[in-house]
Each structure stands twice: as C-alpha cells, then as structure tokens.
Motif scaffolding. Structure first.
Motif, PDB file in Angstrom:
ATOM      1  N   UNK A 453       0.836  -1.197   0.000  1.00 55.32           N
ATOM      2  CA  UNK A 453       0.000   0.000   0.000  1.00 55.32           C
ATOM      3  C   UNK A 453       0.876   1.255   0.000  1.00 55.32           C
ATOM      4  N   UNK A 454       1.943   1.207  -0.770  1.00 55.90           N
ATOM      5  CA  UNK A 454       2.866   2.342  -0.818  1.00 55.90           C
ATOM      6  C   UNK A 454       3.020   2.837  -2.257  1.00 55.90           C
ATOM      7  N   UNK A 455       2.328   3.902  -2.571  1.00 51.24           N
ATOM      8  CA  UNK A 455       2.526   4.631  -3.820  1.00 51.24           C
ATOM      9  C   UNK A 455       3.579   5.718  -3.594  1.00 51.24           C
ATOM     10  N   UNK A 456       3.913   6.436  -4.665  1.00 54.30           N
ATOM     11  CA  UNK A 456       4.800   7.577  -4.498  1.00 54.30           C
ATOM     12  C   UNK A 456       4.217   8.603  -3.550  1.00 54.30           C
ATOM     13  N   UNK A 457       2.920   8.820  -3.636  1.00 55.92           N
ATOM     14  CA  UNK A 457       2.262   9.773  -2.747  1.00 55.92           C
ATOM     15  C   UNK A 457       2.343   9.317  -1.293  1.00 55.92           C
ATOM     16  N   UNK A 458       2.058   8.031  -1.055  1.00 55.39           N
ATOM     17  CA  UNK A 458       2.108   7.523   0.321  1.00 55.39           C
ATOM     18  C   UNK A 458       3.522   7.641   0.881  1.00 55.39           C
ATOM     19  N   UNK A 459       4.549   7.331   0.062  1.00 53.35           N
ATOM     20  CA  UNK A 459       5.926   7.454   0.545  1.00 53.35           C
ATOM     21  C   UNK A 459       6.240   8.907   0.892  1.00 53.35           C
ATOM     22  N   UNK A 460       5.856   9.848   0.048  1.00 55.57           N
ATOM     23  CA  UNK A 460       6.133  11.255   0.334  1.00 55.57           C
ATOM     24  C   UNK A 460       5.474  11.680   1.651  1.00 55.57           C
ATOM     25  N   UNK A 461       4.224  11.292   1.835  1.00 58.58           N
ATOM     26  CA  UNK A 461       3.516  11.660   3.063  1.00 58.58           C
ATOM     27  C   UNK A 461       4.185  11.061   4.292  1.00 58.58           C
ATOM     28  N   UNK A 462       4.549   9.783   4.201  1.00 56.22           N
ATOM     29  CA  UNK A 462       5.182   9.119   5.343  1.00 56.22           C
ATOM     30  C   UNK A 462       6.554   9.714   5.635  1.00 56.22           C
ATOM     31  N   UNK A 463       7.310  10.045   4.576  1.00 60.42           N
ATOM     32  CA  UNK A 463       8.642  10.610   4.780  1.00 60.42           C
ATOM     33  C   UNK A 463       8.564  11.979   5.432  1.00 60.42           C
ATOM     34  N   UNK A 464       7.642  12.813   4.981  1.00 60.68           N
ATOM     35  CA  UNK A 464       7.498  14.137   5.581  1.00 60.68           C
ATOM     36  C   UNK A 464       7.022  14.010   7.029  1.00 60.68           C
ATOM     37  N   UNK A 465       6.071  13.107   7.279  1.00 63.28           N
ATOM     38  CA  UNK A 465       5.589  12.909   8.648  1.00 63.28           C
ATOM     39  C   UNK A 465       6.729  12.455   9.558  1.00 63.28           C
ATOM     40  N   UNK A 494      11.855   0.356  -7.408  1.00 59.51           N
ATOM     41  CA  UNK A 494      10.448   0.753  -7.325  1.00 59.51           C
ATOM     42  C   UNK A 494      10.105   1.368  -5.970  1.00 59.51           C
ATOM     43  N   UNK A 495       9.157   2.279  -5.979  1.00 56.64           N
ATOM     44  CA  UNK A 495       8.899   3.112  -4.807  1.00 56.64           C
ATOM     45  C   UNK A 495       8.463   2.295  -3.600  1.00 56.64           C
ATOM     46  N   UNK A 496       7.835   1.148  -3.820  1.00 57.41           N
ATOM     47  CA  UNK A 496       7.379   0.369  -2.653  1.00 57.41           C
ATOM     48  C   UNK A 496       8.540  -0.179  -1.840  1.00 57.41           C
ATOM     49  N   UNK A 497       9.766  -0.138  -2.389  1.00 58.32           N
ATOM     50  CA  UNK A 497      10.941  -0.627  -1.664  1.00 58.32           C
ATOM     51  C   UNK A 497      11.716   0.480  -0.953  1.00 58.32           C
TER      52      UNK A 497
END
Length: 502
Positions: A453-465, A494-497
């Motif tokens: 459940x990790x898209x580019x958007x989800x990774x960006x949000x999690x990284x900023x958080x 790939x972004x999920x990694x």
C-alpha cells in the motif's frame, strides 16, 4: 498543443473564420472515417514524461532552455514552465520485449538529461508536483520564452477576466497520520500554476472503428490508475490530495468566471459526461462546447485536400483539441503519409522511477485490451457518473478511497487490483504478445505496491511525517524528503521498496 502560434491578438473575424474551419475539419474527418483508409500497421504506443529542474537548494531552476540546448536532442522539448522539460520517446509496438527496451531507453535518456542539467547547475526531478515550489515561483517570468505560451497565457487570462484562483481543501490522503486537514487558497495573475503539474502521458494507436471502445475503457480505468499511481500530495507547502495534480490542473486552466461555473458551462479540463460511440463524438463536443482560445487558421481546405487525394492535416481541429485538456484525449495525426487516431491517456503523474512508470503503463495497456474485448463491455454496467466519481475519489484519497466496480460493488483499490485486475492485466498483455518475462517484471511492481500500500504519494507523506516527528518544520521536511526522493528515484528501485527516514 505543440503547434506554432505567431499571433498575439485576434479579431472577431479571426474567431468566426476559425470556428468555421473547425467545423469544416469535422466534416472532413467524418468523410475520412467512412471512406478513407487509416494506418493498418501494428498498433503503436508512445510515452511522454514531463520533468522538473531544481538548483542546489532544490528550488525550481529556470534553466530549461539551457538544458535543452545542452542536450541537443529532438526527443526533449520545452514545456510551459522554465523549470520544466519534456521527454518524448519514439513510438514503439507492445509485443515481445519492446517495453523492457523502452525502460532501458528511458533510463539512458534520463542519464543524459541529468548530466546535461548538472552542467547547467541544475538537477532533474521526476515527480508529479515539485514539493519545494513556493508562490513566488509561479509568476509570469517563470513561463518559458516561447510565443505559443505567451499567447496561451494572455488568451486564458483574458477569457477568464479575473485572477486564477487555486482553492484545494485537503485531508489526510494516506489515512494513516490522523492529522488536521489543510487547505490552500491562492490567486495568480498568470497560468504558471499549470506548469506545477508534471505528468506521464501514454499513447495508444487504435483503429478508428475501435476508438470508442478503447476510450470508454480508459475512462473506466482512470480511477484505478490514480489510486495505484498517485505521486503528488503536496503543493506550496500544503498537504492536500493524494494526487493534487488533478484539482490543480483543472483550476489553473479554468477560464470560466464564477458566474459561468454556476451556469454549468463545461471546464476545459474535463473528464467528459457520457460514453461515446465514435471518436467524432469527442471532436464534435469540443467544437460545440468550447470557443477557440488561439483562433489561428491555415489557408488549406481539408475537404478540397480529400477530393485531390491528399491527407488533410485538420490543423484547426488539432489546435483546438490541444486547448481542451481531457484526461483521455482523442488525437488525430499523420505519420509517413498515413492518418491515424490514438488515445492519449493523461491521468498519471511523472515518476517516481522509470520502472514504476513502465509498470503503470503496462498495467493500463493490459487492462485496456481485456476490457475492450470483453463479451459485455464494462461501461454497459457502469454509469459514466460512477467512473467520474471513482476518478475524483482516487485523486483525493489514493488507495484509501473505495471505488465502485461492477461485480464487486464498493471495494478498496488495492483489493480490486489484487483480486481481479492484475489477472486481467496479465491476460491482456498476453493478448498483445508481450513476453511473459516483461509482464512478470512490471506487473509484480504493481502487485507489491498494492500489498505494501505504498505509492509515491504515500511514501512522500510518510517521509514528511517522519521528518516532522523528528522536529523539522514543513519546509525543512519537504526539502529533506525531496533530497531522499531524488536519490531513490535515480537508483530506479520501485517506490514500494524505498526506506523512510529513520
């Protein structure tokens, strides 16, 4: 809209003549669809990727023209913003290992662009919206020095008659951070906010008689594409939608006043309003609903060209089509003297990596084939309104927003993909003749993205958080996230990694 425009002012007579020529082009296209042979070659695919340039501090670098000169390749072109360039790879068929070669070609071109950008004191970023953009970057001086962009800017602002307002109310697109919603409201005296939207555009050449089925299928898939491919959660420091590029592009290209919107006048960035029976339906809607933004006419007569045995360019029709930004756009073009039509899919953002983008593309192409060849078309059991609602829900919520799918009801996008759509995409790519090795490589990326459940958007949000949890303010966290994003993107994993800041 790649045609040259060398006019800055237009008279009422210009607009009347242009409207008449658009309709004459429509008449010619109708005749061609009935009587004229179109290209019969193996269906070709194409990909365009819009890229950002940043300086050493990761701010927008207005070096696009210099980087293009340094690259010196016709595959790279100018874009609206001076911090943007666009890469257009040559068309290629789908079968066999072609798209594995495309990934290699894409990586090679990106490596060249990165090196030339570095020579111009810039760095390359492949992302839906550059998270370090600030309001003072979105000014007229940031628009590329190209006459057609100057004309477009002037005509859109004149048609609107007031500043362009960006008003996007967000929430927590990932659903994981339990944070208060944020909202962005800002006015601009230029169309520069449009340049903040960087996308990947996918093309598929189809037979004219099959165009309607492919377009309808693409509309059905738009929500799924966004849910699994979102990569634009931040704009001007605010956390907004999973794919904020969707409302931003719509609002930055909206030439309607408040009153016209209230009257129900259609926007130029448009999902559409009905399933179609012919490509002519879309071009006819364009002519019926939208006045010309840049009413430039040519001296040729398309019907006379047909009578003389020439293939008409339909210049006015194509120029008009280029100023109406459907998320799935019809395209008429000529290659090697033969006309063809294709679907241009404009749904997805750029990035995060070459392998992610190829995976997104092949997932789309595989599903298209299965939906078009189904005994009962999906759109016969799915309302157009449901397809549009899926599109908006996925743009806002990513994988967190349930989508409607015939036979499954309301279902979370990752579950829909894993249970139903991935097997169909495998089958579709097999029908296209794509090798099993290629299919397995790229569809496994989609599978793992849904499992994690990790898209580019989800990774960006999690990284900023994660960075904010360590005490960084939003601006510092965005810069820190982008630095890590650029490093991981260049590595083409790939972004999920991707790991999160520890």
């Amino acid at each position: 809209m790649g045609q040259d425009v060398d006019r800055t002012t237009f008279s009422r007579r210009d607009r009347q003549r242009y409207r008449a020529k658009v309709h004459r082009c429509l008449d010619a296209l109708a005749v061609m669809l009935r009587e004229h042979p179109f290209a019969q070659d193996e269906p070709m695919t194409g990909i365009e990727v819009e890229l950002n340039l940043v300086d050493r501090e990761l701010r927008p670098a207005l070096t696009g023209a210099a980087v293009l000169d340094a690259i010196g390749s016709s595959e790279f072109q100018t874009e609206l913003g001076r911090w943007n360039i666009e890469l257009n790879l040559p068309p290629r068929p789908l079968p066999g290992d072609e798209w594995r070669h495309l990934e290699h070609h894409l990586l090679d071109e990106l490596a060249v662009a990165r090196a030339k950008a570095q020579d111009c004191t810039s760095r390359l970023v492949m992302i839906g919206i550059l998270p370090t953009l600030e309001r003072d970057h979105l000014v007229a001086e940031a628009i590329s020095d190209d006459e057609r962009y100057a004309v477009l800017n002037e005509q859109m602002l004149t048609a609107r008659g007031e500043p362009i307002r960006i008003d996007i109310a967000g929430d927590d697109p990932s659903g994981r951070h339990s944070v208060e919603p944020e909202r962005l409201v800002a006015d601009f005296d230029t169309i520069a906010p449009e340049a903040a939207c960087t996308s990947m555009q996918l093309h598929l050449q189809v037979a004219p008689g099959e165009f309607a089925a492919y377009w309808n299928a693409a509309q059905c898939l738009a929500g799924v594409q966004l849910a699994v491919g979102a990569n634009s959660p931040f704009l001007l420091g605010s956390r907004l939608w999973a794919e904020t590029r969707i409302p931003l592009f719509g609002q930055s290209c909206d030439v309607r006043s408040v009153e016209l919107r209230n009257q129900g006048v259609r926007p130029r960035v448009w999902f559409g309003e009905r399933w179609i029976n012919s490509i002519l339906d879309l071009f006819s809607e364009n002519a019926r609903y939208f006045p010309g933004l840049m009413p430039v006419t040519e001296d040729t007569d398309p019907l006379a060209d047909l009578e003389a045995g020439r293939v008409p360019g339909l210049d006015e029709l194509r120029l008009h089509n280029g100023t109406i930004w459907r998320w799935n756009r019809p395209v008429y073009d000529i290659a090697d003297g033969s006309p063809h039509v294709r679907v241009e899919n404009r749904v997805l953002p750029a990035g995060p990596t070459a392998v992610d983008m190829v995976a997104n593309a092949l997932f789309f192409y595989g599903l298209l084939r299965v939906l078009v060849e189904a005994d009962r078309p999906l759109w016969s059991s799915m309302s157009f309104e449901a397809a549009e609602e899926n599109f908006t829900t996925a743009a806002r919520h990513g994988m967190e927003g349930p989508l409607y799918w015939p036979g499954s009801g309301w279902i979370r996008p990752d579950e829909l993909v894993l249970r139903k759509l991935l097997p169909q995409a495998h089958e579709g790519l097999a029908r296209w003749g794509v090798s099993s090795e290629v299919t397995d490589r790229y569809l496994s990326v989609i599978e793992r993205r849904c499992v994690t459940r990790r898209t580019g958007s989800a990774w960006q949000l999690d990284a900023v958080a994660a960075l904010e949890a360590r005490g960084a303010d939003r601006r510092t966290a965005l810069h820190g996230m982008l630095a890590r994003y650029m490093e991981a993107s260049a590595a083409n994993e790939p972004v999920h990694t991707w790991p999160l800041p520890s």
